[in-house]
Design a protein around this motif. Sequence first.
Motif, mmCIF file in Angstrom:
data_model
loop_
_atom_site.group_PDB
_atom_site.id
_atom_site.type_symbol
_atom_site.label_atom_id
_atom_site.label_comp_id
_atom_site.label_asym_id
_atom_site.label_seq_id
_atom_site.Cartn_x
_atom_site.Cartn_y
_atom_site.Cartn_z
ATOM 1 N N LEU A 87 0.828 -1.223 0.000
ATOM 2 C CA LEU A 87 0.000 0.000 0.000
ATOM 3 C C LEU A 87 0.858 1.267 0.000
ATOM 4 C CD1 LEU A 87 -2.801 -1.010 2.525
ATOM 5 C CD2 LEU A 87 -3.049 -0.654 0.072
ATOM 6 N N PHE A 88 1.965 1.201 0.789
ATOM 7 C CA PHE A 88 2.856 2.363 0.868
ATOM 8 C C PHE A 88 3.477 2.659 -0.503
ATOM 9 C CE2 PHE A 88 7.030 4.334 1.604
ATOM 10 C CZ PHE A 88 6.614 5.471 2.276
ATOM 11 N N LEU A 89 3.952 1.591 -1.143
ATOM 12 C CA LEU A 89 4.581 1.754 -2.459
ATOM 13 C C LEU A 89 3.569 2.285 -3.491
ATOM 14 C CD1 LEU A 89 7.225 1.279 -4.045
ATOM 15 C CD2 LEU A 89 6.323 -0.939 -4.691
ATOM 16 N N LYS A 90 2.354 1.750 -3.393
ATOM 17 C CA LYS A 90 1.298 2.183 -4.318
ATOM 18 C C LYS A 90 0.999 3.681 -4.131
ATOM 19 C CE LYS A 90 -3.423 1.009 -5.422
ATOM 20 N NZ LYS A 90 -4.621 0.389 -4.886
ATOM 21 N N ASP A 91 0.904 4.071 -2.851
ATOM 22 C CA ASP A 91 0.623 5.470 -2.518
ATOM 23 C C ASP A 91 1.781 6.370 -2.973
ATOM 24 O OD1 ASP A 91 -0.901 7.492 -1.130
ATOM 25 O OD2 ASP A 91 0.723 7.518 0.333
ATOM 26 N N PHE A 92 3.004 5.878 -2.758
ATOM 27 C CA PHE A 92 4.199 6.633 -3.136
ATOM 28 C C PHE A 92 4.219 6.852 -4.658
ATOM 29 C CE2 PHE A 92 8.628 7.276 -4.211
ATOM 30 C CZ PHE A 92 9.096 8.069 -3.178
ATOM 31 N N LYS A 93 3.953 5.771 -5.396
ATOM 32 C CA LYS A 93 3.980 5.871 -6.859
ATOM 33 C C LYS A 93 2.903 6.826 -7.362
ATOM 34 C CE LYS A 93 6.061 1.539 -8.328
ATOM 35 N NZ LYS A 93 5.800 0.177 -8.749
ATOM 36 N N LYS A 94 1.734 6.761 -6.719
ATOM 37 C CA LYS A 94 0.625 7.640 -7.135
ATOM 38 C C LYS A 94 1.014 9.113 -6.931
ATOM 39 C CE LYS A 94 -4.253 8.594 -6.403
ATOM 40 N NZ LYS A 94 -4.001 10.018 -6.303
ATOM 41 N N LYS A 95 1.577 9.381 -5.739
ATOM 42 C CA LYS A 95 1.977 10.761 -5.447
ATOM 43 C C LYS A 95 3.071 11.229 -6.414
ATOM 44 C CE LYS A 95 0.687 11.112 -0.633
ATOM 45 N NZ LYS A 95 1.024 10.675 0.697
ATOM 46 N N TYR A 96 4.003 10.326 -6.687
ATOM 47 C CA TYR A 96 5.096 10.663 -7.597
ATOM 48 C C TYR A 96 4.549 10.984 -9.001
ATOM 49 C CZ TYR A 96 9.077 10.134 -10.678
ATOM 50 O OH TYR A 96 10.005 10.344 -11.656
ATOM 51 N N ASN A 97 3.635 10.126 -9.463
ATOM 52 C CA ASN A 97 3.046 10.362 -10.788
ATOM 53 C C ASN A 97 2.252 11.656 -10.830
ATOM 54 O OD1 ASN A 97 4.128 8.076 -11.933
ATOM 55 N ND2 ASN A 97 2.415 6.786 -11.317
ATOM 56 N N ASP A 98 1.545 11.942 -9.718
ATOM 57 C CA ASP A 98 0.788 13.208 -9.638
ATOM 58 C C ASP A 98 1.734 14.402 -9.743
ATOM 59 O OD1 ASP A 98 -1.557 11.925 -9.405
ATOM 60 O OD2 ASP A 98 -1.842 12.263 -7.262
ATOM 61 N N LEU A 99 2.848 14.308 -8.986
ATOM 62 C CA LEU A 99 3.833 15.403 -8.999
ATOM 63 C C LEU A 99 4.396 15.619 -10.402
ATOM 64 C CD1 LEU A 99 6.096 14.943 -5.853
ATOM 65 C CD2 LEU A 99 4.706 16.907 -6.406
ATOM 66 N N LEU A 100 4.736 14.507 -11.035
ATOM 67 C CA LEU A 100 5.325 14.587 -12.379
ATOM 68 C C LEU A 100 4.324 15.175 -13.376
ATOM 69 C CD1 LEU A 100 7.995 13.800 -13.730
ATOM 70 C CD2 LEU A 100 6.963 11.633 -14.362
ATOM 71 N N ALA A 101 3.079 14.685 -13.281
ATOM 72 C CA ALA A 101 2.044 15.177 -14.202
ATOM 73 C C ALA A 101 1.789 16.666 -13.979
ATOM 74 C CB ALA A 101 0.760 14.386 -14.007
ATOM 75 N N THR A 102 1.754 17.077 -12.688
ATOM 76 C CA THR A 102 1.533 18.499 -12.382
ATOM 77 C C THR A 102 2.675 19.324 -12.945
ATOM 78 O OG1 THR A 102 0.584 17.756 -10.319
ATOM 79 C CG2 THR A 102 0.931 20.107 -10.518
ATOM 80 N N SER A 103 3.895 18.834 -12.738
ATOM 81 C CA SER A 103 5.065 19.570 -13.225
ATOM 82 C C SER A 103 4.997 19.748 -14.746
ATOM 83 C CB SER A 103 6.323 18.816 -12.828
ATOM 84 O OG SER A 103 7.420 19.328 -13.497
ATOM 85 N N ILE A 104 4.678 18.656 -15.452
ATOM 86 C CA ILE A 104 4.637 18.727 -16.916
ATOM 87 C C ILE A 104 3.533 19.689 -17.369
ATOM 88 C CG2 ILE A 104 4.142 17.378 -19.015
ATOM 89 C CD1 ILE A 104 5.530 14.990 -17.490
ATOM 90 N N SER A 105 2.356 19.587 -16.732
ATOM 91 C CA SER A 105 1.256 20.470 -17.169
ATOM 92 C C SER A 105 1.524 21.923 -16.787
ATOM 93 C CB SER A 105 -0.078 19.984 -16.610
ATOM 94 O OG SER A 105 -0.132 20.226 -15.246
#
Lengths: 406, 219
Positions: free
Chosen positions: A352-370
Amino acid sequence: MKSFYERIMHIDRRIIYAIIMIVVLIPLIWSLNLKTYHTEPITKIYNRLEQNHKNAKKNGVKPKPVFMCVTYGGSAKPELHPMTRSVLRHCYLRGIPVISFAFEPEAAKIAEDIMDEVAFEYGAVYGKDYACFGFKYPPLPLILGLGTNAKEALKEDVRGNKYEDIPVMHGIRTYDDIDLLFDFSASASWMTWVVYAKSRFNQDIAVGLTGVMVSQAYPYLETGQLVGILTGLKGAAEYEDYLMKMEKETEYSSMREKNLKVYLTLTQANITPTSKNYVDIAERLLRNTPEGEFEKKLKDYYDIAQNLYYKKYFAKELSARESKAKNDAEKKSLLNDILSQNQDKVKELDYLFLKDFKKKYNDLLATSISENKRAMVGMDAQAIAHVVIILFILIGNIGFFLSKWR
Amino acid sequence: MKTTIPLIIVLVGGIIGIIFQFIPHEFVQTINDEILNYFRVLSFFALPLGIVSILMVHTGKIRRKAQHWQYSIILILTIFFMIVTGFVFGTDRFDPRLANYGWNTIFMFMFQQVQIPIESTMFSLLAFYISTAAYRAFRARSKEATILLVASLIVMLGQVSVGQMIPIIGDYIPVISNWIMSNPNMAAKRGILLGVALGMLGTSLKIILGIERAYLGRA
């Protein structure tokens, strides 16, 4: 009954509002990817920062710093924030130190936010690559003070560090020690910079203004009192376009991923991003860790974050056992005891921790790109809105000529 | 006496302010820096003055039950809410992208998630007003109005990439738009700026010499 030309001369404003709203929304949902054309006022600023970088590289020194005065609130944020972000990206990418301050309390927080946010993405370190001096008021003593004694004028940064203790400020005594001064403004503050900093100290100034204010700045550009103007959202879009090309050339995307990983891991480990501790660790990881050891070093902080996650889950059990523990050594081993007794649950928590970490990371990356192409997307909407307004003006005039002809 | 002393202060302060701009000597500039420090201290008093003033205006509205007095209650409550949350919980920043780290504060949440979006929304309404205003005002009623209309259409097209996409004339639109901005627009702006500068100079001299006395509370 109203004739045709009367009707097209007096279209209900609510209809105009509705049409404008629809045409603005469409490009924000489905990007049109319209081409961005470059204009001189923006190119001059871009070239100036590039020149600063090239000169420093040639002479083997650090580029000269830039000052950034942020003077806008929430109202002008959609227009001025993308350009502030773009200039920061350029500076961080080229290792140009940035020092910010603001003439409005609201703007001071906005400046801190954007400087940190972009720094986390671009691996800039507070104190070494940038510093925020927050709200400075009134403007005039600061503008004049920077020309005679910057240390006295700025005194202390927003994190409570004294001027002399901030490495990026070493060697900055007056305007002579900086390259360019930016004023991102939704007010007339940029005029004060021109009147005092330019005419009295010959400081080069570039401004970022809202679209409605741009026409006022052209006379100063022509006389050379301004190096360049970032002209509203259009200016920001042009700058974003330049940076996108530059980032492709420098293969920046892999660096951003590394920087964001550090940011996320440290914040998950409860290391406050604005603390001194964060700055030290981030600098060590990003600058002083050999490439091969990076993942291993980062794993230490990932483990801390994971332990915090376990503690949160087993909080009740932990506190119950802590009250019964006889000494500190026993207290310390409690979590390990609980984890070894609940190994199946631990496996689930790890997942669950890894899943949450990956989700947050992807959100950060997507926000940065947009966020990095926010102005370009905004310009799509603005372009369509302009066309629709022009059509309305033409329709109104057709009605007017028809009425005259009759 | 009530008039003479303020007039003397303004006269001396004004003359010092002008002279110090032209004397780069270290001693003079040190005094100048000190005066600027006084300026900084004095400007701080604008904040409590502003708060007291806004409270007086809005408590008065509530007492009188003036039109929309209910909004005054919201305003006063909001002022105190922000002051209290700022002092009690601090003003550390909150990263809206990543919640749940224990370093967010109510103050910054209100600032980032309430105040900034409200202000942005208010400002965005301008686009709608401009659209209807442009539709109603830009009519080719005379030669001058036609020139203004044509110039505005070119500048509007030149400001966005759509202008360059028009076949044949597309390449010329940004060039003409830039020419309009940096020639006729600049000439007019310079005229206005010179007028404003001369006006400011005249008004400043009138204040320094005591001819203009409105700041004393009487015409």
